[in-house]
Design an enzyme around this catalytic site. Sequence first.
Site: not given
Ligand SMILES: O=C(O)[C@H](O)[C@@H](O)[C@H](O)[C@H](O)CO
Ligand SMILES: [Zn+2]
Length: 299
Positions: A18, A101, A103, A121, A204
């Site tokens: 990411e 947490r 993101n 998750e 995303d």
């Molecule tokens: O990086 C993120 O945005 C979340 O932490 C990930 O776990 C996945 O991208 C998500 O599950 C998609 O919906």
């Molecule tokens: Zn993401």
Amino acid sequence: MSSIKIECVLRENCRCGESPVWEGASNSLLFVDIPAKKVCLWDSLSKRVQRVAVDAPVSSVALRQLGGYVATIGTKFCALNWENQSVSVLATVDKEKTNNRFNDGKVDPAGRYFAGTMAEETAPAVLERHQGSLYSLFPDHSVKKYFDQVDISNGLDWSLDHKIFYYIDSLSYSVDAFDYDLQTGQISNRRIVYKMEKDEQIPDGMCIDAEGKLWVACYNGGRVIRLDPETGKRLQTVKLPVDKTTSCCFGGKDYSEMYVTCARDGMDAERLLKQPDAGGIFKITGLGVKGIAPYSYAG
Ligand SMILES: O=C(O)[C@H](O)[C@@H](O)[C@H](O)[C@H](O)CO
Ligand SMILES: [Zn+2]
């Protein structure tokens, strides 16, 4: 027509890659692997990777004007000293939400670090709903909370004139816009600019290009899509050889290349065999459009 080329430049086997960020000064790509709790720096010239391990899921990383980086680790906004690999906490959010947490996060054009939270998750996109909030860390280390009730706080960027803030709450399956006041960091007037189509799956990470169009990584959709936020129309689809595309940024010389992160978590052994580059870093060239340099945190 330009001829698009897609190449896996690094087989990092990220569980959930990411937050790709291009660091022009070092010709390098920064990114994180969230559940693996590591921040990586890939040198595009030497092809070497440096990795720094942290003590909690690290969901985003950004440049810092003072040098080094900032990152969102667990529920903390942190400074990351790359030389000695030390982390110092700048601020903590969601203190009462022990399963939360951070993101995705990104720095705004005025040097504030925006990032949102989510419940952890149990499987990709499976989590307790409405637990997240969107925050920003100002240069004085104070934190502003914008709104709560977020499912999975994701993709964010600002229009080229800095008057619009674009945002994704993944489980809304839409890309949203707010009016943005760069002076104060305030947002207002939320509206939808794009609704995902079925095969595009989950929106995303996101970035803007030098023409003001948005690029959205489609988790489970194996693609990035280019959107016109003014008309709400999709302009282009670029498919990748992996399903779980998570985020994208522009980088390389003149920001003419796109880098895409992706995930392995949530894929069974059979899928992983078919997608051996899952969790790698992809470079897309020949898009015929450039990006813009990332902003650096000003505190
Ligand atoms: O990086 C993120 O945005 C979340 O932490 C990930 O776990 C996945 O991208 C998500 O599950 C998609 O919906
Ligand atoms: Zn993401």
